[in-house]
Design a protein around this motif. Sequence first.
Motif, mmCIF file in Angstrom:
data_model
loop_
_atom_site.group_PDB
_atom_site.id
_atom_site.type_symbol
_atom_site.label_atom_id
_atom_site.label_comp_id
_atom_site.label_asym_id
_atom_site.label_seq_id
_atom_site.Cartn_x
_atom_site.Cartn_y
_atom_site.Cartn_z
ATOM 1 N N VAL A 30 -2.423 -3.844 24.329
ATOM 2 C CA VAL A 30 -0.798 -3.110 24.256
ATOM 3 C C VAL A 30 -0.727 -1.856 23.433
ATOM 4 N N SER A 31 0.060 -1.023 23.902
ATOM 5 C CA SER A 31 0.241 0.158 23.029
ATOM 6 C C SER A 31 1.705 0.653 23.210
ATOM 7 N N GLY A 32 2.163 1.302 22.196
ATOM 8 C CA GLY A 32 3.695 2.101 22.278
ATOM 9 C C GLY A 32 3.685 2.758 20.936
ATOM 10 N N GLU A 33 4.782 3.152 20.780
ATOM 11 C CA GLU A 33 5.170 4.050 19.581
ATOM 12 C C GLU A 33 6.352 3.441 18.608
ATOM 13 N N ARG A 34 6.084 3.221 17.131
ATOM 14 C CA ARG A 34 6.849 2.681 16.440
ATOM 15 C C ARG A 34 8.226 3.207 16.313
ATOM 16 N N LEU A 75 0.818 -1.253 -0.043
ATOM 17 C CA LEU A 75 0.042 -0.149 -0.104
ATOM 18 C C LEU A 75 0.724 1.276 0.021
ATOM 19 N N PRO A 76 0.462 2.094 -0.683
ATOM 20 C CA PRO A 76 1.339 3.388 -0.927
ATOM 21 C C PRO A 76 0.892 4.418 0.299
ATOM 22 N N LEU A 77 1.172 4.175 1.431
ATOM 23 C CA LEU A 77 0.935 5.006 2.599
ATOM 24 C C LEU A 77 1.751 4.867 3.727
ATOM 25 N N LEU A 78 1.684 5.964 4.474
ATOM 26 C CA LEU A 78 2.517 5.692 5.799
ATOM 27 C C LEU A 78 1.621 6.325 6.597
ATOM 28 N N ALA A 79 1.205 5.445 7.620
ATOM 29 C CA ALA A 79 0.072 5.810 8.601
ATOM 30 C C ALA A 79 0.672 6.622 9.805
ATOM 31 N N ASP A 80 -0.206 7.404 10.682
ATOM 32 C CA ASP A 80 0.502 7.914 11.754
ATOM 33 C C ASP A 80 -0.316 7.027 12.969
ATOM 34 N N ALA A 81 -1.115 5.917 12.441
ATOM 35 C CA ALA A 81 -1.340 5.023 13.773
ATOM 36 C C ALA A 81 -1.676 3.758 13.051
ATOM 37 N N LEU A 82 -1.534 2.798 13.913
ATOM 38 C CA LEU A 82 -2.057 1.175 13.594
ATOM 39 C C LEU A 82 -2.804 0.382 14.544
ATOM 40 N N LEU A 83 -3.766 -0.089 14.195
ATOM 41 C CA LEU A 83 -4.748 -0.907 15.036
ATOM 42 C C LEU A 83 -4.743 -2.504 14.674
ATOM 43 N N PHE A 84 -4.484 -3.264 15.600
ATOM 44 C CA PHE A 84 -4.604 -4.615 15.514
ATOM 45 C C PHE A 84 -5.741 -4.937 16.549
ATOM 46 N N SER A 85 -6.917 -5.280 16.044
ATOM 47 C CA SER A 85 -8.163 -5.487 16.892
ATOM 48 C C SER A 85 -8.526 -7.036 16.897
ATOM 49 N N PHE A 86 -8.424 -7.678 17.849
ATOM 50 C CA PHE A 86 -8.845 -9.235 17.835
ATOM 51 C C PHE A 86 -8.271 -9.929 16.553
ATOM 52 N N VAL A 106 3.592 2.255 8.929
ATOM 53 C CA VAL A 106 3.543 3.306 10.126
ATOM 54 C C VAL A 106 4.818 4.189 10.163
ATOM 55 N N ARG A 107 4.464 5.636 10.366
ATOM 56 C CA ARG A 107 5.622 6.450 10.379
ATOM 57 C C ARG A 107 6.476 5.946 11.749
#
Length: 216
Positions: free
Chosen positions: A202-206, A106-117, A135-136
């Motif tokens: 779980v959360s954090g920064e890339r 995908l031609p994108l660089l996201a500010d946030a990423l979610l894994f949900s279940f 993700v940036r």
Amino acid sequence: MSKPNRQAALDQYGKIASYYDYQLVFRGMRAKGIAALGLRPGQTVLEAGCGTGVNFARLRAGVGATGQVYGIDQSPLMLRQARAKIARRGWTNVEVFESPLEEAELPLLADALLFSFTHDLSQIPAAVDSAMAKVRPGGRVVAICTHWNEKTAPKAATTVIKRLSDRYMTTYDGYDEPWHLIVGHLSGVHRTRHWFGTMYIVSGERTGDREETAVR
């Protein structure tokens, strides 16, 4: 234990796609996880394993009309529901892509990423690497899913969660620390337990490195 089985997952989710949105049991956890993303207007958010787009309304509310929501999923039947929802609600800033996560380009660089279940996805190194590459550096990453340690969680709770999870997972491989691949890409990792220790956020920064990060 067995590894994630792509065909079994496609079969499972194909069977439940038409009524997936009506299942309420995990709704509260989804809301908490999305809140942990700390989304702001104008941001771009990517959901790995987006399914029917059950989280899209909340994600879109977070990024606003000037932001963008992207979803990736390998199930055509789940995405059929997602696309119908997008069209029905007139969302012009929500887009989905059909692909196994590890093969997605995908031609994108996201500010946030979610894994949900998405336990199966979180146990596939190539899938996690692929998602993180989109993700940036410094972008917020959140994972929500079921988990238990039979030595500490009440038996009644683990029994209920296992019965629910059997419908959405093809493997229990890595279930003692299902976040282990994800946190290897993050700094400032934080984990909270819910439902008597049978669910986690779980959360954090890339960061971009692969050094394992301690979970606090």
